[in-house]
Design a protein around this motif. Structure first.
Motif, mmCIF file in Angstrom:
data_model
loop_
_atom_site.group_PDB
_atom_site.id
_atom_site.type_symbol
_atom_site.label_atom_id
_atom_site.label_comp_id
_atom_site.label_asym_id
_atom_site.label_seq_id
_atom_site.Cartn_x
_atom_site.Cartn_y
_atom_site.Cartn_z
ATOM 1 N N ASP A 16 0.829 -1.212 0.000
ATOM 2 C CA ASP A 16 0.000 0.000 0.000
ATOM 3 C C ASP A 16 0.857 1.254 0.000
ATOM 4 N N TRP A 17 1.929 1.226 0.788
ATOM 5 C CA TRP A 17 2.851 2.371 0.803
ATOM 6 C C TRP A 17 3.466 2.580 -0.581
ATOM 7 N N LEU A 18 3.953 1.496 -1.200
ATOM 8 C CA LEU A 18 4.579 1.621 -2.514
ATOM 9 C C LEU A 18 3.574 2.122 -3.551
ATOM 10 N N LEU A 19 2.374 1.575 -3.547
ATOM 11 C CA LEU A 19 1.365 1.973 -4.532
ATOM 12 C C LEU A 19 1.020 3.446 -4.407
ATOM 13 N N SER A 20 1.054 3.976 -3.187
ATOM 14 C CA SER A 20 0.808 5.410 -3.020
ATOM 15 C C SER A 20 1.936 6.225 -3.657
ATOM 16 N N ARG A 21 3.167 5.707 -3.671
ATOM 17 C CA ARG A 21 4.283 6.383 -4.336
ATOM 18 C C ARG A 21 4.125 6.302 -5.858
ATOM 19 N N VAL A 22 3.687 5.159 -6.346
ATOM 20 C CA VAL A 22 3.527 4.976 -7.792
ATOM 21 C C VAL A 22 2.410 5.866 -8.322
ATOM 22 N N ARG A 23 1.333 6.019 -7.544
ATOM 23 C CA ARG A 23 0.210 6.857 -8.002
ATOM 24 C C ARG A 23 0.617 8.313 -8.203
ATOM 25 N N ILE A 48 12.060 -4.724 -2.926
ATOM 26 C CA ILE A 48 11.764 -4.130 -1.629
ATOM 27 C C ILE A 48 11.722 -5.265 -0.619
ATOM 28 N N SER A 49 12.546 -5.161 0.409
ATOM 29 C CA SER A 49 12.605 -6.219 1.415
ATOM 30 C C SER A 49 12.258 -5.656 2.785
ATOM 31 N N TYR A 50 11.799 -6.533 3.637
ATOM 32 C CA TYR A 50 11.449 -6.115 4.989
ATOM 33 C C TYR A 50 11.668 -7.274 5.942
ATOM 34 N N GLY A 51 11.911 -6.928 7.188
ATOM 35 C CA GLY A 51 12.141 -7.963 8.182
ATOM 36 C C GLY A 51 12.616 -7.358 9.484
ATOM 37 N N GLY A 52 13.442 -8.114 10.200
ATOM 38 C CA GLY A 52 13.951 -7.670 11.493
ATOM 39 C C GLY A 52 15.192 -6.807 11.311
ATOM 40 N N MET A 53 16.250 -7.145 12.041
ATOM 41 C CA MET A 53 17.466 -6.333 12.013
ATOM 42 C C MET A 53 18.086 -6.264 10.619
ATOM 43 N N ALA A 54 18.009 -7.361 9.858
ATOM 44 C CA ALA A 54 18.638 -7.393 8.535
ATOM 45 C C ALA A 54 17.773 -6.741 7.466
ATOM 46 N N GLY A 55 16.526 -6.461 7.767
ATOM 47 C CA GLY A 55 15.666 -5.783 6.808
ATOM 48 C C GLY A 55 15.362 -6.581 5.554
ATOM 49 N N GLY A 56 15.546 -7.894 5.603
ATOM 50 C CA GLY A 56 15.255 -8.726 4.439
ATOM 51 C C GLY A 56 16.303 -8.674 3.345
ATOM 52 N N LEU A 57 17.464 -8.092 3.631
ATOM 53 C CA LEU A 57 18.466 -7.894 2.579
ATOM 54 C C LEU A 57 19.028 -9.208 2.039
ATOM 55 N N ASP A 116 8.318 7.713 9.873
ATOM 56 C CA ASP A 116 9.266 8.663 9.289
ATOM 57 C C ASP A 116 9.468 8.277 7.825
ATOM 58 N N PRO A 117 8.715 8.890 6.911
ATOM 59 C CA PRO A 117 8.756 8.453 5.519
ATOM 60 C C PRO A 117 9.923 8.996 4.705
ATOM 61 N N SER A 118 10.717 9.896 5.249
ATOM 62 C CA SER A 118 11.689 10.610 4.416
ATOM 63 C C SER A 118 12.682 9.671 3.731
ATOM 64 N N ALA A 119 13.349 8.803 4.477
ATOM 65 C CA ALA A 119 14.356 7.925 3.869
ATOM 66 C C ALA A 119 13.715 6.880 2.950
ATOM 67 N N PRO A 120 12.655 6.171 3.372
ATOM 68 C CA PRO A 120 12.033 5.206 2.447
ATOM 69 C C PRO A 120 11.459 5.853 1.192
ATOM 70 N N ASP A 121 10.856 7.029 1.314
ATOM 71 C CA ASP A 121 10.312 7.703 0.132
ATOM 72 C C ASP A 121 11.427 8.064 -0.846
ATOM 73 N N ALA A 122 12.548 8.541 -0.327
ATOM 74 C CA ALA A 122 13.684 8.885 -1.187
ATOM 75 C C ALA A 122 14.258 7.634 -1.850
#
Length: 197
Positions: A31-38, A116-125, A164-170
């Motif tokens: 949902d967050w990504l789709l709002s950026r694409v729109r 786009i990855s997500y998770g715990g400390m490693a963030g899905g990388l 805090d959307p600044s870093a993910p949005d960028a």
């Protein structure tokens, strides 16, 4: 004399939600990504959700498999580019996502993929790095920049908004810009000559 070039048609972007686990976090990130694409005029998005695709684990072309593929294969085929959203399970990406990828081949070829990855400390990388190897084998091009949510559950509030959307949005803007560049370049190249590999 001024020449006017026609605006380029938007790229068709398939957003792949890669987890089908109960209680999954993927739809929040989607949902967050789709709002950026729109907010962009150079992309139109279509969602491909592995939770909605009952693909069998065996690769026999049964009537059930044919029925499951009837909806998803055309979505992947008409995409000019992909964004794959993945959690990290046991240092890699989910089985349902691998199953979706493996049921297809030509649909991925000579197209760009953002991760786009997500998770715990490693963030899905680690999941994202494994996906790079898989997509290279399928002749797809993964763009360099990714978006990663470390401790994803604490990054979003109860309504699904980033605290805090600044870093993910960028990061998303950079990744989507790269996808558009590659998507246009590869679309134009394939119009001139078929991809051979």
């Amino acid at each position: 004399m001024t020449t006017h070039t026609a605006p380029e048609a938007p790229l068709n972007l398939a957003v792949v939600i890669g987890s089908n686990r109960h209680g999954r976090f993927g739809p929040v990130v989607a949902d967050w990504l789709l709002s950026r694409v729109r907010d962009r005029e150079d992309l139109t998005a279509e969602v491909v959700d592995v939770a909605d695709i009952p693909l069998p684990m065996s690769f026999a072309r049964t009537p059930e498999a044919t029925e499951a593929l009837a909806d998803v294969t055309p979505k992947l085929a008409r995409a000019d580019a992909f964004v794959v959203l993945t959690p990290e399970y046991n240092h890699s990406f989910p089985a349902g996502l691998k199953n979706l990828i493996d049921w297809h081949y030509a649909e991925w070829r000579a197209k760009p993929v953002g991760l786009i990855s997500y998770g715990g400390m490693a963030g899905g990388l680690r999941a994202a790095e494994h996906l790079r190897q898989v997509f290279a084998e399928l002749h797809a091009v993964t763009v360099r920049d990714t978006v990663s949510f470390h401790n994803a559950g604490t990054s979003f509030d109860d309504t699904g908004r980033l605290k805090d959307p600044s870093a993910p949005d960028a990061a998303a803007k950079t990744m989507l810009d790269q996808l558009v560049w590659w998507g246009r370049a590869l679309r134009e190249a394939k119009e001139r000559r078929p991809y051979g590999g």
